[in-house]
Enzyme design. Structure first.
Site: not given
Ligand code: IVH
Length: 659
Positions: A109, A111, A113, A218, A305, A398, A401, A416, A421
């Site tokens: 999946e 991840k 943010d 998810y 990552k 600053c 000034c 400042c 100024c």
């Molecule tokens: S599974 C045990 N799936 O990533 C946690 N996490 O540290 C299981 N996150 O804060 C999470 N997308 O909120 C999972 N497709 C995804 C995700 C996801 C973002 C975040 C999650 C968690 C951090 C992982």
């Protein structure tokens, strides 16, 4: 440095970063850096078990609970994920899993943010939403989550289920939120994740509704026996009507994993939200208990990552900008570099702490990215290319000034403090004349700078004295009779601007365009406002202690009073004729609630209506504008119909909340 010292140092840095990240929405490093430091700590602790400590941040999920919201105890802890940073490391994970059971398959999946949130549905109805908090206890943010359009209040099946996912802010919503904040004189959000986190912690759900947050779900926490795999779980979540990110894949071997993460790494550049990696999950639930958990994370899932999308450039210089409030912002002047389609030659360095934490120096080669695809930011120094650059030293005076800068307690910024100024003043004058304030056409930055340099303009009141210098002005380079006439006419016209624009133009801290309107609606003359006490101000809905305090302080300052008196004498409009603040359709409307609402408790709905400017009455009368009718509405509905009062369904209500 020996291992023990490094372990202690890493723990300190990570603790500090946790506090910044979780409680102040103001990070001191990128997530990527954080994850790397955490990994180093975990590895050192493993290699040197004699220095192990149960209080190490490696053992905790991180995060403090803020006081404002009710607490919510998670029935199943919200854990986090361990990270891998390369295909090789991902292979390590894969091999470990296959060793457990060679018939395993995986789901990949994106991840997302944002921030993790748990949603609890009972008989298909959303009853609770909570943040992760410290993993065991989070914050109850139900009220706020109910304003997020993506999240259904009612599932397509009447089941009991707890699901988890990520709340995030799209790039578009991020841009809009920052434009708003700029207008309102507030500090900008650094990136979409901070913006989402800051937004979800708002006590005022109206603000949340406006910011346009989104969510992807998810995971199913527990209780659905017929779902046996993660792939089925995601399909089932979709069937329930929950938002699921569409890019998940079911893969059977390492090649499949590799292909997926490489695909995601390309894909993410095209998405309208931030992702920081891929998540790889063992598909078969019946393996989970057997594979097990560490103190922090499940062993059957891992985050791969991505390297942050970044370009290298050289810092030619670090300059300092003086803002209208006097805040000093260090800026990296860069060798121009193309990032996500535009040429970047300046990038914010935020403040002294940010520069020191990353040890950024003039002459360094650095990695630059665009936060939320928008704000250029220096994220990391390429230390391999460092020569003998001097460490950065914050300026003490600053840049405009030369007066001594002050750093306020609990703030990372220097200010400042000199009210005269000219650095501040140019910005102040430009702001005063701007389209959103007094709208003095042709008095833009260039003209202000020139007139300032030539000493015609030092402070706001000088704008209205320019006509006394007519003969000198027409002699200035680039000016002629015609343009001076035009300028003076625009200045003259601006005297009639409504009071809220003047107030906004004065640049009082925390008093943006909207707050100005609210203030003058309650105090319709400058005199009345000048004499308003802190208590008077705080009693106005939507005016909090920070704003009230700032207004009182402003009018305590003699130089400000002098300026206002001068403006009065110069003929500026100091009174306000009441007109409605730009309205939400609920503004000023009298509501009566009846019947059973599906998605809100009565008092929740009441709070929402009030936050949008409406008021809630107990019985139907001629004063009622709208009857919000839930299920099984009875006599009130009848009476309202007889009186010809507008009847609003809950669906319609929900649509209007987000207007
Ligand atoms: S599974 C045990 N799936 O990533 C946690 N996490 O540290 C299981 N996150 O804060 C999470 N997308 O909120 C999972 N497709 C995804 C995700 C996801 C973002 C975040 C999650 C968690 C951090 C992982």
């Amino acid at each position: 440095m020996d291992a023990k010292a490094r372990i202690i140092e890493l723990r300190q840095i990570i603790e500090e970063a946790n506090v910044r990240y979780h409680t102040m929405d103001n990070p001191m490093m990128t997530d990527y850096e954080y994850d790397k430091l955490m990994k180093e700590l975990i590895e050192l602790e493993k290699a040197y078990p004699m220095y192990d400590d149960p209080n190490s941040p490696s053992k905790k999920v991180g995060g403090e609970i803020l006081q404002q919201f009710e607490k919510h105890q998670h029935t199943v802890p919200m854990m986090s994920l361990s990270n891998v940073f390369s295909i090789d490391e991902m292979n390590g994970f894969y091999e470990k899993m296959i060793k457990e059971n060679s018939n395993l398959s995986f789901v990949t999946e994106l991840k997302i943010d944002g921030l993790a949130v748990s949603l609890i549905y009972k008989e298909g109805k959303l009853i609770k939403a909570a943040t992760r908090g410290n993993g065991l206890v989070g914050e109850d943010i139900t009220q706020n989550v109910k304003t997020i359009k993506d999240i259904p209040h009612q599932l397509k099946k009447p089941i009991d289920i707890e699901v988890r996912g990520e709340i995030y802010m799209s790039h578009q919503a991020f841009k809009k939120a920052n434009e708003e904040r700029l207008k309102e004189n507030q500090e900008l959000f650094k990136n979409p994740r901070n913006a989402a986190a800051g937004t979800i912690r708002q006590l005022d759900s109206k603000v949340v509704a406006k910011r346009g947050l989104s969510m992807f779900v998810y995971t199913i926490v527990k209780g659905i026996n017929f779902v046996k795999t993660q792939f089925e779980a995601l399909n089932f979540l979709k069937e329930l009507g929950l938002p699921v990110n569409p890019y998940y894949r079911h893969v059977k071997d390492f090649n499949g994993l590799k292909e997926a993460v490489l695909y995601y790494d390309e894909l993410r550049k095209t998405l309208h939200y931030d992702t920081d990696g891929a998540v790889i999950k063992v598909n078969e639930f019946d393996q989970y208990e057997k594979i097990g958990y560490t103190a922090k994370s499940p062993k059957f899932q891992i985050a791969y990552k991505f390297e942050a999308e970044k370009e290298e450039s050289k810092i030619l210089d670090i300059t300092f900008q003086v803002g209208r409030t006097g805040v000093i912002t260090p800026v990296a002047e860069l060798e121009p570099v193309l990032i996500s389609g535009s040429l970047v030659s300046r990038a914010t360095l935020h403040n002294e702490d940010y520069i020191k934490n990353k040890d950024i120096r003039i002459g360094d080669y650095v990695w630059v990215h665009k936060a939320g695809e928008i704000i250029p930011e220096v994220i990391e120094v390429n230390l391999q290319k460092r020569n003998n650059q001097e460490p950065f030293k914050m300026i003490e005076h600053c840049p405009v000034c030369q007066s001594r800068l002050e750093r306020k307690e609990d703030e990372a910024d220097y200010y400042c403090m000199n009210p005269d100024c000219s650095g501040k003043n140019v910005f102040k004058l430009v702001h005063f004349a701007s389209r959103v304030a007094m709208d003095i056409d042709t008095l833009g930055e260039k003209v202000v700078e020139l007139l300032h340099e030539q000493t015609f303009l030092q402070q706001i009141s000088d704008i209205y004295k320019l006509k006394d210098h007519y003969d000198s002005l027409i002699e200035l380079d680039g000016f002629g009779k015609k343009s001076v006439d035009k300028l003076l006419e625009a200045i003259e016209n601006s005297k009639k601007q409504p009071l809220d624009r003047l107030l906004f133009g004065l640049g009082i801290k925390h008093v943006g365009a909207k707050v100005s309107k609210i203030l003058v609606n309650h105090f319709p003359s400058m005199d009345a406002l000048m004499h308003a006490s802190y208590e008077d101000l705080i009693n106005i809905p939507d005016i909090g202690p920070e704003i009230a305090n700032s207004v009182v302080q402003y009018f305590k300052d003699e130089s400000n009073i002098k300026l206002i008196n001068e403006l009065k004498l110069l003929g500026l409009n100091m009174n306000f004729e009441k007109i409605q603040v730009k309205e939400h359709p609920f503004n000023g409307k009298g509501f009566v609630l009846t019947g059973t609402l599906q998605n809100f408790k009565r008092d929740e709905a009441k709070k929402l209506i009030e936050s949008l400017g409406g008021n809630v009455l107990s019985s139907v009368s001629a004063k009622t504008d709208i009857l919000l009718a839930g299920e099984d509405a009875g006599s009130k509905l009848k009476k309202a119909t007889e009186l010809g009062i507008r009847i609003m369904s809950e669906d319609e209500f929900m649509e209007l909340i987000n207007e």
